[in-house]
Design a protein around this motif. Sequence first.
Motif, PDB file in Angstrom:
ATOM      1  N   PRO A 118       0.808  -1.227   0.000  1.00  0.00           N
ATOM      2  CA  PRO A 118       0.000   0.000   0.000  1.00  0.00           C
ATOM      3  C   PRO A 118       0.839   1.274   0.000  1.00  0.00           C
ATOM      4  O   PRO A 118       0.507   2.247  -0.685  1.00  0.00           O
ATOM      5  N   THR A 119       1.953   1.258   0.759  1.00  0.00           N
ATOM      6  CA  THR A 119       2.799   2.447   0.820  1.00  0.00           C
ATOM      7  C   THR A 119       3.523   2.674  -0.504  1.00  0.00           C
ATOM      8  O   THR A 119       3.575   3.797  -1.023  1.00  0.00           O
ATOM      9  N   ALA A 120       4.078   1.593  -1.072  1.00  0.00           N
ATOM     10  CA  ALA A 120       4.873   1.727  -2.300  1.00  0.00           C
ATOM     11  C   ALA A 120       4.016   2.068  -3.514  1.00  0.00           C
ATOM     12  O   ALA A 120       4.499   2.696  -4.458  1.00  0.00           O
ATOM     13  N   THR A 121       2.755   1.670  -3.528  1.00  0.00           N
ATOM     14  CA  THR A 121       1.907   1.904  -4.698  1.00  0.00           C
ATOM     15  C   THR A 121       0.988   3.113  -4.535  1.00  0.00           C
ATOM     16  O   THR A 121       0.187   3.408  -5.422  1.00  0.00           O
ATOM     17  N   SER A 122       1.112   3.801  -3.413  1.00  0.00           N
ATOM     18  CA  SER A 122       0.262   4.974  -3.180  1.00  0.00           C
ATOM     19  C   SER A 122       0.498   6.032  -4.259  1.00  0.00           C
ATOM     20  O   SER A 122       1.646   6.398  -4.554  1.00  0.00           O
ATOM     21  N   ASP A 123      -0.582   6.470  -4.878  1.00  0.00           N
ATOM     22  CA  ASP A 123      -0.558   7.532  -5.905  1.00  0.00           C
ATOM     23  C   ASP A 123       0.196   7.133  -7.174  1.00  0.00           C
ATOM     24  O   ASP A 123       0.564   8.001  -7.974  1.00  0.00           O
ATOM     25  N   THR A 124       0.457   5.842  -7.373  1.00  0.00           N
ATOM     26  CA  THR A 124       1.159   5.424  -8.598  1.00  0.00           C
ATOM     27  C   THR A 124       0.207   4.784  -9.601  1.00  0.00           C
ATOM     28  O   THR A 124       0.575   4.603 -10.767  1.00  0.00           O
ATOM     29  N   GLY A 125      -0.991   4.377  -9.136  1.00  0.00           N
ATOM     30  CA  GLY A 125      -1.930   3.700 -10.024  1.00  0.00           C
ATOM     31  C   GLY A 125      -1.631   2.229 -10.208  1.00  0.00           C
ATOM     32  O   GLY A 125      -2.296   1.545 -10.985  1.00  0.00           O
ATOM     33  N   VAL A 126      -0.615   1.713  -9.502  1.00  0.00           N
ATOM     34  CA  VAL A 126      -0.227   0.299  -9.587  1.00  0.00           C
ATOM     35  C   VAL A 126      -0.993  -0.498  -8.519  1.00  0.00           C
ATOM     36  O   VAL A 126      -1.116  -0.056  -7.379  1.00  0.00           O
ATOM     37  N   THR A 127      -1.484  -1.635  -8.908  1.00  0.00           N
ATOM     38  CA  THR A 127      -2.163  -2.530  -7.970  1.00  0.00           C
ATOM     39  C   THR A 127      -1.437  -3.864  -7.959  1.00  0.00           C
ATOM     40  O   THR A 127      -1.152  -4.424  -9.019  1.00  0.00           O
ATOM     41  N   ALA A 128      -1.121  -4.361  -6.763  1.00  0.00           N
ATOM     42  CA  ALA A 128      -0.370  -5.617  -6.657  1.00  0.00           C
ATOM     43  C   ALA A 128      -1.047  -6.563  -5.670  1.00  0.00           C
ATOM     44  O   ALA A 128      -1.580  -6.129  -4.643  1.00  0.00           O
ATOM     45  N   TYR A 129      -1.045  -7.852  -6.025  1.00  0.00           N
ATOM     46  CA  TYR A 129      -1.613  -8.900  -5.182  1.00  0.00           C
ATOM     47  C   TYR A 129      -0.540  -9.946  -4.898  1.00  0.00           C
ATOM     48  O   TYR A 129       0.214 -10.328  -5.799  1.00  0.00           O
ATOM     49  N   VAL A 130      -0.488 -10.414  -3.654  1.00  0.00           N
ATOM     50  CA  VAL A 130       0.489 -11.436  -3.274  1.00  0.00           C
ATOM     51  C   VAL A 130      -0.158 -12.811  -3.457  1.00  0.00           C
ATOM     52  O   VAL A 130      -1.133 -13.148  -2.787  1.00  0.00           O
ATOM     53  N   GLY A 131       0.373 -13.605  -4.385  1.00  0.00           N
ATOM     54  CA  GLY A 131      -0.163 -14.928  -4.661  1.00  0.00           C
ATOM     55  C   GLY A 131       0.913 -15.984  -4.638  1.00  0.00           C
ATOM     56  O   GLY A 131       1.960 -15.815  -4.018  1.00  0.00           O
ATOM     57  N   GLY A 132       0.680 -17.063  -5.331  1.00  0.00           N
ATOM     58  CA  GLY A 132       1.600 -18.192  -5.312  1.00  0.00           C
ATOM     59  C   GLY A 132       1.102 -19.265  -4.364  1.00  0.00           C
ATOM     60  O   GLY A 132       0.154 -19.066  -3.585  1.00  0.00           O
ATOM     61  N   VAL A 133       1.726 -20.433  -4.418  1.00  0.00           N
ATOM     62  CA  VAL A 133       1.284 -21.583  -3.622  1.00  0.00           C
ATOM     63  C   VAL A 133       1.332 -21.286  -2.134  1.00  0.00           C
ATOM     64  O   VAL A 133       0.387 -21.602  -1.387  1.00  0.00           O
ATOM     65  N   THR A 134       2.410 -20.646  -1.671  1.00  0.00           N
ATOM     66  CA  THR A 134       2.556 -20.374  -0.239  1.00  0.00           C
ATOM     67  C   THR A 134       1.494 -19.406   0.254  1.00  0.00           C
ATOM     68  O   THR A 134       0.852 -19.632   1.284  1.00  0.00           O
ATOM     69  N   ALA A 135       1.283 -18.328  -0.469  1.00  0.00           N
ATOM     70  CA  ALA A 135       0.271 -17.340  -0.069  1.00  0.00           C
ATOM     71  C   ALA A 135      -1.132 -17.940  -0.129  1.00  0.00           C
ATOM     72  O   ALA A 135      -1.980 -17.654   0.731  1.00  0.00           O
ATOM     73  N   THR A 136      -1.385 -18.765  -1.129  1.00  0.00           N
ATOM     74  CA  THR A 136      -2.693 -19.417  -1.235  1.00  0.00           C
ATOM     75  C   THR A 136      -2.944 -20.336  -0.046  1.00  0.00           C
ATOM     76  O   THR A 136      -4.061 -20.376   0.499  1.00  0.00           O
ATOM     77  N   ALA A 137      -1.921 -21.076   0.366  1.00  0.00           N
ATOM     78  CA  ALA A 137      -2.061 -21.967   1.522  1.00  0.00           C
ATOM     79  C   ALA A 137      -2.350 -21.170   2.790  1.00  0.00           C
ATOM     80  O   ALA A 137      -3.185 -21.567   3.612  1.00  0.00           O
ATOM     81  N   ILE A 138      -1.687 -20.037   2.941  1.00  0.00           N
ATOM     82  CA  ILE A 138      -1.916 -19.189   4.122  1.00  0.00           C
ATOM     83  C   ILE A 138      -3.348 -18.668   4.130  1.00  0.00           C
ATOM     84  O   ILE A 138      -4.047 -18.717   5.144  1.00  0.00           O
ATOM     85  N   ASP A 139      -3.805 -18.156   2.981  1.00  0.00           N
ATOM     86  CA  ASP A 139      -5.165 -17.612   2.902  1.00  0.00           C
ATOM     87  C   ASP A 139      -6.212 -18.698   3.124  1.00  0.00           C
ATOM     88  O   ASP A 139      -7.222 -18.475   3.799  1.00  0.00           O
ATOM     89  N   SER A 140      -5.993 -19.872   2.530  1.00  0.00           N
ATOM     90  CA  SER A 140      -6.956 -20.965   2.672  1.00  0.00           C
ATOM     91  C   SER A 140      -7.045 -21.418   4.122  1.00  0.00           C
ATOM     92  O   SER A 140      -8.143 -21.660   4.640  1.00  0.00           O
TER      93      SER A 140
END
Length: 750
Positions: free
Chosen positions: A513-535
């Motif tokens: 959120p800090t790095a993309t503020s006012d840049t118009g860039v949107t980023a999502y953290v994915g991958g197998v590890t992140a998916t396992a954490i979210d699930s």
Amino acid sequence: MTELPPGVERPGAEVPPRPGILGSLAGVAFRYRGRVVIAWLIAIAAAVGLSSAFAGDFAADYSAPGSDSQQAQELLNERFPEFAGDTVDVVVRADDVTAPDVRADVGVLLDELSGAPHVARVSDPYDEPGAIAPDGQTLIAQLGLTSDNGADVPEEHSERLLAAAEDAERPGLEIALGGESIMWAEQGEVGSEGIALIAAAIILLITFGSVVAAGLPLLVALGGLGVSAMLTGVIAAVIEVPEWSTALATMLGIALGIDYVLLMVTRFREWRVAGLNTERATVATLDTAGRAVIVAGSTVVISMLGLFAMGLSFMRGAAVVTIVAVLVVMAAATTLFPAVLGYLGHRIERLRLPLGRRRLARTAEGGHVEPSRTWLRWGQLIERHGLLGTIAGVGLLLALAAPFLGARFGFPDAGNEIEEKSVRQAYDMTTEAFGAGANGPLLLAVDLTGMRDERGLSALVESIGETPGVAAVNPPTLNDAGDAAVVTVIPTTGPQDAETEQVVQTLRDDVIPTATSDTGVTAYVGGVTATAIDSTDNIVDRIPILIGGVVLLSMMLLLVAFRSVVIPVTAAVMNLLSVAAAYGVVALALEGGWFGQLIGIDTQTPMPAFIPVLIFAVLFGLSMDYEVFLISRMRESWVRTGNNGRAIIDGLAGTGRVITAAAAIMVAVFAAFVPSDEVFLKVIGVGMAAAIFIDATVVRMLLVPAVMHLFGRANWWLPGTWERRIPQLHVEGRPEVHLPAPKKDLEPVG
């Protein structure tokens, strides 16, 4: 009075009874037994035909709906299809992986793998930044697959990759493959169903001492299995069904089919000794024990319906497959079983084995069968020491549950597999050369559509690289349209480490959120590890919904079935204690200590979050099965005598042998999961086998009767205003209408 020879009928009551719906159904099935058996054979053939024509592939989406990782996957699917699928890591180790001969061998292998089915891309480790370890002895090349899920890749295609890697190995050149598709391909078959049936047959032979009596539960269970197993593929064509759910449904179907018919065979033999001919005994069995089977099966269905409250597609698929198996078993128990009794009922004691015989005797009191003296003495012992039994039972359950307090939720990965597997070797080689975090890289999916600042992407990469817990960040890869990018982030810790989860949360909550503020860039953290954490987080948050819903519905069913307020409440509390104890046993096994090593878990392994959900749903239903078996016989005695103490002892003595035999079969069935190479099935097997053993011994045979003795007549209390509003199910049936006239000159039989 001596036992009748096979084929000779003993006259029953002079006036035929008027049975209930189940008794009437049993009478029809008995009289038209040939047509019923043919109908079941046709049903099995139809199920086979439907499966052959319409069976779908197994699939499972373990992502958390609406999560950051799911949004990352959706962005990759839309704009980066070559990065959206599963990956296979080709890990190569040599004295110098940059040596010309090694480089040539690696090139030949990668060329061969690039032509394999489902392989969409192959990275060049000699051009890819960070693909060669600092010591120059290990490299990693990645194969990008076209499938979103490694389990969707046909096993033979993954085996082709493994074979190519094995052929490329030579002295001084070690190659191992990692990835979800490889893990699925290396799962072995253990023939669990065959092991379960053999164990069940042995237990039934010991219980009944007769080949015919022991064969009836197996025959009916196999008939139900023939239909439900074939329908699984048809269900998979309609909804997502995880592959492991078929083993769960099959084992549960076998266990329930045997248990239900075990109960009814026992009651049938008692009715025969009580003086009823084969047809009348069949009708009486379904009119009494059959009611308990319907209520018990309904509790299992209710428990599995609770999985729908989780809001997860793979849980719904597992629930539907299992519910179908249970319903088919119930249908077989109420139709196929009485039909088979039409052929074998008068031969129920044929082909006896020299294992000792249970003495069945008919008392002078209305023709009731005298229960086991051993269980009578046990019931009387509990009556004398009810408070001590309650304290001992609760204390033991709490002690068994204690290890669950330190349980760590997560998804087992290749590091938890056995050392002989390629995925485990790839995991260890990667950890040694690149660090544990290289086994679970995070995949950032970056949307550049609205980017206003040209430095937005580079600023994001720089900020991530400076984040504590991040070992390395690979340069971003842009898609052809230039409106999306993929950034690979390597944590310093492994996929199962709590610090890795903290890194993911820090990136999502603070860094991005800090790095993309006012840049118009949107980023999502994915991958197998992140998916396992979210699930995992998603499932854990929904567990209270499951528990609350299932407990409430089960209590309502018991309230109606037994017309009591105390019994449903105590049953719910005891079942929750039983579940907690099972969780503790699973947690102890996953610690990887002496107990874990006994079953093939040699590393500290996280507990998959859906395992407690499945154990709860299945165990709560099965626990209610035993509760219904036990309390229905207690209520039968209570209605007849009005004496609470005698009702408890009679119920325990009348069902103790059945429940322990049924539990032994269940334990054997679920223990057949333990030799599986798949950690998920191994853990389910350990948890369920331990849970059934604990529930049938500590809870049903000790804690339930002890607590009921303490409550006294209050066990059967129901507010007066409820008496008129709650329907009368007569779950215990009306045995008095089937009993022949009392005879006081009867002696023990057998």
